[in-house]
Scaffold this motif. Structure first.
Motif, PDB file in Angstrom:
ATOM      1  N   THR A  81      27.977   9.031 -31.722  1.00 32.10           N
ATOM      2  CA  THR A  81      27.883   8.560 -33.097  1.00 32.10           C
ATOM      3  C   THR A  81      29.125   9.001 -33.844  1.00 32.10           C
ATOM      4  O   THR A  81      29.260  10.168 -34.215  1.00 32.10           O
ATOM      5  CB  THR A  81      26.624   9.106 -33.794  1.00 32.10           C
ATOM      6  OG1 THR A  81      25.474   8.754 -33.015  1.00 32.10           O
ATOM      7  CG2 THR A  81      26.484   8.511 -35.181  1.00 32.10           C
ATOM      8  N   MET A  82      30.055   8.072 -34.043  1.00 32.21           N
ATOM      9  CA  MET A  82      31.270   8.426 -34.774  1.00 32.21           C
ATOM     10  C   MET A  82      30.956   8.437 -36.276  1.00 32.21           C
ATOM     11  O   MET A  82      30.074   7.718 -36.741  1.00 32.21           O
ATOM     12  CB  MET A  82      32.407   7.453 -34.463  1.00 32.21           C
ATOM     13  CG  MET A  82      32.129   6.004 -34.749  1.00 32.21           C
ATOM     14  SD  MET A  82      33.550   4.970 -34.292  1.00 32.21           S
ATOM     15  CE  MET A  82      32.849   3.339 -34.516  1.00 32.21           C
ATOM     16  N   ALA A 132      31.071   7.751 -40.300  1.00 29.69           N
ATOM     17  CA  ALA A 132      31.270   6.499 -41.037  1.00 29.69           C
ATOM     18  C   ALA A 132      32.737   6.290 -41.387  1.00 29.69           C
ATOM     19  O   ALA A 132      33.211   5.154 -41.448  1.00 29.69           O
ATOM     20  CB  ALA A 132      30.419   6.507 -42.308  1.00 29.69           C
ATOM     21  N   GLY A 171      36.826   4.964 -32.215  1.00 34.69           N
ATOM     22  CA  GLY A 171      36.060   5.795 -31.297  1.00 34.69           C
ATOM     23  C   GLY A 171      36.507   5.469 -29.897  1.00 34.69           C
ATOM     24  O   GLY A 171      36.244   4.367 -29.408  1.00 34.69           O
ATOM     25  N   ASP A 226      39.329  10.068 -31.975  1.00 38.30           N
ATOM     26  CA  ASP A 226      39.721   9.002 -32.899  1.00 38.30           C
ATOM     27  C   ASP A 226      41.231   8.822 -32.795  1.00 38.30           C
ATOM     28  O   ASP A 226      42.010   9.490 -33.467  1.00 38.30           O
ATOM     29  CB  ASP A 226      39.316   9.388 -34.328  1.00 38.30           C
ATOM     30  CG  ASP A 226      39.583   8.281 -35.340  1.00 38.30           C
ATOM     31  OD1 ASP A 226      40.433   7.416 -35.074  1.00 38.30           O
ATOM     32  OD2 ASP A 226      38.945   8.299 -36.408  1.00 38.30           O
ATOM     33  N   ARG A 258      35.039  15.309 -33.207  1.00 40.33           N
ATOM     34  CA  ARG A 258      34.114  14.260 -32.818  1.00 40.33           C
ATOM     35  C   ARG A 258      33.191  14.795 -31.736  1.00 40.33           C
ATOM     36  O   ARG A 258      33.418  15.857 -31.165  1.00 40.33           O
ATOM     37  CB  ARG A 258      34.871  13.031 -32.276  1.00 40.33           C
ATOM     38  CG  ARG A 258      35.844  12.387 -33.265  1.00 40.33           C
ATOM     39  CD  ARG A 258      35.118  11.709 -34.421  1.00 40.33           C
ATOM     40  NE  ARG A 258      36.040  10.966 -35.281  1.00 40.33           N
ATOM     41  CZ  ARG A 258      36.666  11.475 -36.341  1.00 40.33           C
ATOM     42  NH1 ARG A 258      36.493  12.755 -36.653  1.00 40.33           N
ATOM     43  NH2 ARG A 258      37.469  10.729 -37.084  1.00 40.33           N
ATOM     44  N   GLU A 303      31.235  -0.991 -32.117  1.00 43.52           N
ATOM     45  CA  GLU A 303      29.863  -0.510 -31.959  1.00 43.52           C
ATOM     46  C   GLU A 303      29.142  -1.322 -30.889  1.00 43.52           C
ATOM     47  O   GLU A 303      29.286  -2.539 -30.811  1.00 43.52           O
ATOM     48  CB  GLU A 303      29.124  -0.622 -33.288  1.00 43.52           C
ATOM     49  CG  GLU A 303      29.618   0.334 -34.364  1.00 43.52           C
ATOM     50  CD  GLU A 303      28.866   0.133 -35.669  1.00 43.52           C
ATOM     51  OE1 GLU A 303      27.671   0.485 -35.716  1.00 43.52           O
ATOM     52  OE2 GLU A 303      29.474  -0.389 -36.624  1.00 43.52           O
ATOM     53  N   ARG A 323      27.940   4.062 -34.981  1.00 41.77           N
ATOM     54  CA  ARG A 323      28.598   4.591 -36.186  1.00 41.77           C
ATOM     55  C   ARG A 323      27.530   5.134 -37.128  1.00 41.77           C
ATOM     56  O   ARG A 323      26.505   4.493 -37.358  1.00 41.77           O
ATOM     57  CB  ARG A 323      29.418   3.503 -36.900  1.00 41.77           C
ATOM     58  CG  ARG A 323      30.203   4.023 -38.109  1.00 41.77           C
ATOM     59  CD  ARG A 323      30.981   2.914 -38.786  1.00 41.77           C
ATOM     60  NE  ARG A 323      32.081   2.409 -37.973  1.00 41.77           N
ATOM     61  CZ  ARG A 323      33.304   2.936 -37.978  1.00 41.77           C
ATOM     62  NH1 ARG A 323      33.577   3.982 -38.748  1.00 41.77           N
ATOM     63  NH2 ARG A 323      34.246   2.419 -37.225  1.00 41.77           N
TER      64      ARG A 323
END
Length: 330
Positions: A157-158, A160, A165, A196, A213, A298, A319
């Motif tokens: 889950t990167m 917002a 990613g 990132d 991350r 995503e 995300r």
């Protein structure tokens, strides 16, 4: 045959350790975690393999089936995630400077060597020192604590605010600090050191931001002397179809630094030798889809596999929702 250790959680939540060699695997009686097994081995002055032998053999288990059922965890954790440190080193592999240099070349004058290339060449020259001597220190970065470590099949889950990613297929060293402050390498795990790269490319000084991350480990901890040569495959699937795939190499035979040199320059700091702490240290890679112009989105799935590991690390990209943070004055 190489010993591999795995952590298992049943549908009822009961945890156990699995020992695997070749195609055979069995539960290790008496232990709910690899960390507990390792603490026992340290206290008794024996190896992990000897501790497994001393525990005897429990029921046989099909690790491929348990993997498919999402019952396998990351091969290391701690009851308090704050006592797990995720860190890593970059520009450690032969060829690893190429992708990084592409990212940063535009920020430097054409006639001037980039900092990335300088650091890579310094490691190439001094990253494998003679026994008993200290070699060139590598690039080092911090990724977070145990809350940033996701399971072998859990999604990434990167944030917002993330610009990208991207996967980084590599090996990670897994360590436990003994009561006297001695770092013990428990083994190696297959890893995706998720980053990132768009943020990093904007300005090399944003590397620290780009590394904050999540990361994922494959379910198997490879115990014993690390292989000199590891060859694997990294790929990205979109809507069930492979959109990018590339082999990657790791192991000391494909690196500009030795494991011992990277370990020395991490554990030379007193704060990284706190008794009971777990360290997951990512050893770097030379293979990135980002360097080939891939823009992830995503729903993409990263899949990394490399022998002698038998199971992949497989994570879907998501995300997070935006979070508003306001600081209050007391």
């Amino acid at each position: 045959m190489t010993l591999r250790l795995l952590q298992h959680r049943s549908d009822s939540g009961e945890r156990a350790v699995i020992a695997a060699q070749g195609d055979a695997a069995h539960f290790v009686p008496g232990y709910a975690s690899i960390r507990a097994l390792a603490l026992h081995a340290i206290a008794d002055g024996i190896s992990l393999a000897q501790a497994v032998d001393a525990a005897g053999k429990g029921d046989a288990v099909d690790i491929a089936a348990e993997y498919a059922a999402d019952r396998l965890l990351a091969p290391i954790d701690h009851d308090d995630g704050a006592h797990v440190l995720l860190t890593g080193t970059g520009l450690t592999h032969l060829g690893s400077a190429e992708g990084r240099d592409k990212m940063h070349r535009e920020a430097a004058a054409a006639e001037k060597q980039t900092d990335s290339m300088r650091m890579f060449l310094e490691g190439l020259e001094g990253g494998k020192p003679a026994v008993g001597t200290v070699g060139q220190q590598p690039e080092w970065f911090y990724k977070g604590d145990g809350s940033q470590l996701v399971g072998p099949t859990e999604p990434f889950t990167m944030p917002a605010f993330a610009k990208d990613g991207g996967e980084e297929p590599e090996l990670a060293g897994i360590y436990l600090i003994g009561e006297d402050g001695t770092p013990y390498r428990l083994g190696l795990a297959l890893a995706n050191e998720f980053s990132d790269h768009v943020t990093e490319r904007h300005n090399y000084l944003w590397l620290a931001h780009s590394k904050l991350r999540q990361a994922s480990l494959g379910p198997e901890l490879l115990v014993g002397t690390p292989p000199e040569h590891i060859e694997g495959s990294s790929r990205i699937l979109r809507d069930g179809k492979v959109i990018w795939e590339k082999p990657f190499l790791s192991g000391e035979g494909n690196m500009s630094h030795s494991f011992a040199n990277l370990e020395h320059h991490h554990f030379k700091y007193d704060l990284f030798r706190r008794a009971g702490d777990v360290h997951v240290h990512f050893f770097g890679t030379a293979t990135l889809s980002f360097s080939d112009g891939v823009q992830t989105q995503e729903g993409d799935v990263f899949e990394i596999l490399a022998a002698p590991f038998t199971l992949p690390v497989r994570n879907e990209l998501k995300r997070a929702a935006p979070v508003q943070v306001a600081v209050k004055t007391l």
